[in-house]
Design a protein around this motif. Structure first.
Motif, PDB file in Angstrom:
ATOM      1  N   TRP A   5       0.837  -1.724   0.195  1.00 61.34           N
ATOM      2  CA  TRP A   5       0.209  -0.260   0.081  1.00 61.34           C
ATOM      3  C   TRP A   5       0.889   1.603   0.273  1.00 61.34           C
ATOM      4  CZ3 TRP A   5      -2.240   2.799   4.125  1.00 61.34           C
ATOM      5  CH2 TRP A   5      -3.458   3.544   3.549  1.00 61.34           C
ATOM      6  N   LEU A   6       1.902   1.187   0.789  1.00 61.77           N
ATOM      7  CA  LEU A   6       2.679   2.876   0.785  1.00 61.77           C
ATOM      8  C   LEU A   6       4.492   2.233   1.025  1.00 61.77           C
ATOM      9  CD1 LEU A   6       0.982   4.509   3.847  1.00 61.77           C
ATOM     10  CD2 LEU A   6       0.408   4.797   2.588  1.00 61.77           C
ATOM     11  N   GLY A   7       4.766   3.231   0.582  1.00 62.46           N
ATOM     12  CA  GLY A   7       6.386   2.875   0.078  1.00 62.46           C
ATOM     13  C   GLY A   7       7.369   2.579   1.888  1.00 62.46           C
ATOM     14  N   GLY A   8       8.095   2.399   1.997  1.00 65.09           N
ATOM     15  CA  GLY A   8       8.732   2.264   3.382  1.00 65.09           C
ATOM     16  C   GLY A   8       8.987   3.725   4.170  1.00 65.09           C
ATOM     17  N   ALA A   9       9.236   4.529   3.467  1.00 62.81           N
ATOM     18  CA  ALA A   9       9.476   5.776   3.992  1.00 62.81           C
ATOM     19  C   ALA A   9       7.958   6.402   4.624  1.00 62.81           C
ATOM     20  CB  ALA A   9       9.627   6.946   3.185  1.00 62.81           C
ATOM     21  N   GLU A  10       7.196   6.339   3.630  1.00 63.13           N
ATOM     22  CA  GLU A  10       5.480   6.684   4.591  1.00 63.13           C
ATOM     23  C   GLU A  10       5.589   5.332   5.708  1.00 63.13           C
ATOM     24  OE1 GLU A  10       6.028   5.551   0.632  1.00 63.13           O
ATOM     25  OE2 GLU A  10       5.808   7.948   0.255  1.00 63.13           O
ATOM     26  N   TRP A  11       5.063   4.574   5.547  1.00 60.09           N
ATOM     27  CA  TRP A  11       5.524   3.688   7.342  1.00 60.09           C
ATOM     28  C   TRP A  11       6.309   4.396   8.253  1.00 60.09           C
ATOM     29  CZ3 TRP A  11       1.204   1.541   7.020  1.00 60.09           C
ATOM     30  CH2 TRP A  11      -0.034   1.227   6.167  1.00 60.09           C
ATOM     31  N   LEU A  12       7.108   5.140   7.965  1.00 55.67           N
ATOM     32  CA  LEU A  12       7.819   5.338   9.060  1.00 55.67           C
ATOM     33  C   LEU A  12       7.154   6.560   9.386  1.00 55.67           C
ATOM     34  CD1 LEU A  12      11.922   4.150   7.522  1.00 55.67           C
ATOM     35  CD2 LEU A  12      10.755   3.535  10.240  1.00 55.67           C
ATOM     36  N   ALA A  13       6.710   7.452   8.203  1.00 56.69           N
ATOM     37  CA  ALA A  13       6.207   8.824   8.898  1.00 56.69           C
ATOM     38  C   ALA A  13       4.612   8.468   9.889  1.00 56.69           C
ATOM     39  CB  ALA A  13       5.570   9.546   7.626  1.00 56.69           C
ATOM     40  N   MET A 135      15.054   8.190   9.817  1.00 57.85           N
ATOM     41  CA  MET A 135      15.089   9.541   9.367  1.00 57.85           C
ATOM     42  C   MET A 135      13.741   9.261   9.182  1.00 57.85           C
ATOM     43  SD  MET A 135      18.911  10.338   8.024  1.00 57.85           S
ATOM     44  CE  MET A 135      18.133  11.641   6.932  1.00 57.85           C
ATOM     45  N   SER A 136      12.118   9.326   9.680  1.00 51.65           N
ATOM     46  CA  SER A 136      11.063   9.051   9.465  1.00 51.65           C
ATOM     47  C   SER A 136      10.559  10.138   8.896  1.00 51.65           C
ATOM     48  CB  SER A 136      10.403   8.555  10.278  1.00 51.65           C
ATOM     49  OG  SER A 136      10.499   9.768  11.896  1.00 51.65           O
ATOM     50  N   TRP A 137      11.004  11.896   9.673  1.00 44.64           N
ATOM     51  CA  TRP A 137      11.001  13.051   9.227  1.00 44.64           C
ATOM     52  C   TRP A 137      10.938  13.452   7.595  1.00 44.64           C
ATOM     53  CZ3 TRP A 137      14.696  12.208  12.844  1.00 44.64           C
ATOM     54  CH2 TRP A 137      16.398  12.110  11.938  1.00 44.64           C
ATOM     55  N   GLN A 138      11.368  12.143   6.093  1.00 44.46           N
ATOM     56  CA  GLN A 138      11.888  12.848   5.243  1.00 44.46           C
ATOM     57  C   GLN A 138      10.632  12.981   4.771  1.00 44.46           C
ATOM     58  OE1 GLN A 138      15.119  10.576   3.650  1.00 44.46           O
ATOM     59  NE2 GLN A 138      15.078   9.077   5.537  1.00 44.46           N
ATOM     60  N   THR A 139       9.005  11.767   5.519  1.00 43.15           N
ATOM     61  CA  THR A 139       7.703  12.250   4.243  1.00 43.15           C
ATOM     62  C   THR A 139       6.672  12.642   5.073  1.00 43.15           C
ATOM     63  OG1 THR A 139       8.695  10.234   3.211  1.00 43.15           O
ATOM     64  CG2 THR A 139       6.514  10.139   3.538  1.00 43.15           C
ATOM     65  N   TRP A 140       5.952  13.845   4.680  1.00 47.47           N
ATOM     66  CA  TRP A 140       5.001  13.715   5.256  1.00 47.47           C
ATOM     67  C   TRP A 140       5.170  14.483   6.675  1.00 47.47           C
ATOM     68  CZ3 TRP A 140       1.565   8.716   5.875  1.00 47.47           C
ATOM     69  CH2 TRP A 140       1.931   8.161   4.301  1.00 47.47           C
ATOM     70  N   SER A 141       6.400  15.860   7.032  1.00 44.95           N
ATOM     71  CA  SER A 141       6.360  16.208   7.889  1.00 44.95           C
ATOM     72  C   SER A 141       6.650  18.133   7.863  1.00 44.95           C
ATOM     73  CB  SER A 141       7.990  15.590   8.176  1.00 44.95           C
ATOM     74  OG  SER A 141       8.832  16.358   7.583  1.00 44.95           O
ATOM     75  N   LEU A 142       6.599  18.871   8.195  1.00 42.46           N
ATOM     76  CA  LEU A 142       7.063  20.021   7.727  1.00 42.46           C
ATOM     77  C   LEU A 142       8.915  20.325   8.060  1.00 42.46           C
ATOM     78  CD1 LEU A 142       4.542  21.784  10.637  1.00 42.46           C
ATOM     79  CD2 LEU A 142       3.825  22.004   8.302  1.00 42.46           C
ATOM     80  N   ASP A 143       9.354  19.611   8.517  1.00 40.10           N
ATOM     81  CA  ASP A 143      10.305  19.599   8.128  1.00 40.10           C
ATOM     82  C   ASP A 143      10.955  19.048   7.014  1.00 40.10           C
ATOM     83  OD1 ASP A 143      11.130  19.791  11.146  1.00 40.10           O
ATOM     84  OD2 ASP A 143      11.304  17.510  11.494  1.00 40.10           O
ATOM     85  N   GLU A 144      11.019  18.638   6.092  1.00 38.65           N
ATOM     86  CA  GLU A 144      10.565  17.973   5.041  1.00 38.65           C
ATOM     87  C   GLU A 144      10.185  19.239   4.122  1.00 38.65           C
ATOM     88  OE1 GLU A 144       9.328  16.003   1.466  1.00 38.65           O
ATOM     89  OE2 GLU A 144       8.110  15.877   2.767  1.00 38.65           O
ATOM     90  N   ALA A 145       8.938  19.340   4.147  1.00 34.49           N
ATOM     91  CA  ALA A 145       8.433  20.868   3.472  1.00 34.49           C
ATOM     92  C   ALA A 145       9.195  21.990   3.791  1.00 34.49           C
ATOM     93  CB  ALA A 145       6.879  21.084   4.393  1.00 34.49           C
ATOM     94  N   ILE A 146      10.210  21.667   4.720  1.00 33.53           N
ATOM     95  CA  ILE A 146      10.883  23.298   4.549  1.00 33.53           C
ATOM     96  C   ILE A 146      12.519  23.156   4.605  1.00 33.53           C
ATOM     97  CG2 ILE A 146       9.233  24.824   5.755  1.00 33.53           C
ATOM     98  CD1 ILE A 146      10.244  24.694   8.415  1.00 33.53           C
ATOM     99  N   GLY A 147      12.977  22.041   4.197  1.00 31.01           N
ATOM    100  CA  GLY A 147      14.202  21.332   4.176  1.00 31.01           C
ATOM    101  C   GLY A 147      15.046  21.020   5.538  1.00 31.01           C
ATOM    102  N   LEU A 148      14.887  20.787   6.191  1.00 28.48           N
ATOM    103  CA  LEU A 148      15.159  20.630   7.944  1.00 28.48           C
ATOM    104  C   LEU A 148      15.677  19.425   7.323  1.00 28.48           C
ATOM    105  CD1 LEU A 148      13.524  22.120  10.568  1.00 28.48           C
ATOM    106  CD2 LEU A 148      15.498  22.962   9.794  1.00 28.48           C
ATOM    107  N   PHE A 149      16.683  19.192   7.991  1.00 22.89           N
ATOM    108  CA  PHE A 149      17.554  17.718   8.769  1.00 22.89           C
ATOM    109  C   PHE A 149      17.352  16.975   7.619  1.00 22.89           C
ATOM    110  CE2 PHE A 149      14.781  19.508  12.530  1.00 22.89           C
ATOM    111  CZ  PHE A 149      16.007  19.280  13.841  1.00 22.89           C
TER     112      PHE A 149
END
Length: 150
Positions: A5-13, A135-149
């Motif tokens: 259903w989802l990819g690995g990064a999405e499941w971590l999110a 690094m579960s912030w790589q998907t569905w996160s504000l951190d990812e949206a603004i380029g943090l970490f």
């Protein structure tokens, strides 16, 4: 990695967001009036620390928490709220995951005699560790949206 259903990064999110919901529920069900006005949470923890099998727990509690019960009550209650919101939104996620891991380890040590609490805190700590190292912030996160970490 193959997933359903989802990819690995999405499941971590999903795992990160679920942990955030767990922290938010921990905050929601606390009797805030009891914690802030009557000191029930810190008094309960003082009783647990006072009977703890490890002298370091009793001594540490007496030196760090006992002199400032009101501040510690606010710190604990609002730390759980901040962790929940931060993990759900994915904002300052590595900081929230590391802080949550530390808080769960503190709870784990304090409540060494309570098996129900041990299970909850061990699982929350494990999720924090996995979400942090993956690094579960790589998907569905504000951190990812603004380029943090990244």
């Amino acid at each position: 990695m193959q997933t359903i259903w989802l990819g690995g990064a999405e499941w971590l999110a999903v795992l990160r967001i679920g942990l955030g919901l767990w922290w938010l529920e921990s905050w929601r069900h606390k009797d805030k009036k009891g914690w802030f006005e009557r000191g029930t949470g810190i008094a309960w923890a003082a009783d647990v620390a006072g009977r703890h099998r490890w002298a370091a727990v009793h001594t540490g509690f007496r030196r760090i928490v006992a002199p400032r019960p009101k501040a510690m009550a606010y710190l604990v209650v609002y730390a759980e709220l901040a962790l929940g919101l931060g993990l759900i939104a994915g904002f300052l996620t590595p900081v929230a995951l590391a802080a949550g891991l530390l808080l769960n380890l503190l709870y784990l040590v304090l409540m060494i005699h309570d098996w129900a609490e041990q299970g909850q805190n061990a699982m929350m700590a494990l999720i924090s560790l996995v979400a942090l190292f993956a690094m579960s912030w790589q998907t569905w996160s504000l951190d990812e949206a603004i380029g943090l970490f990244l």
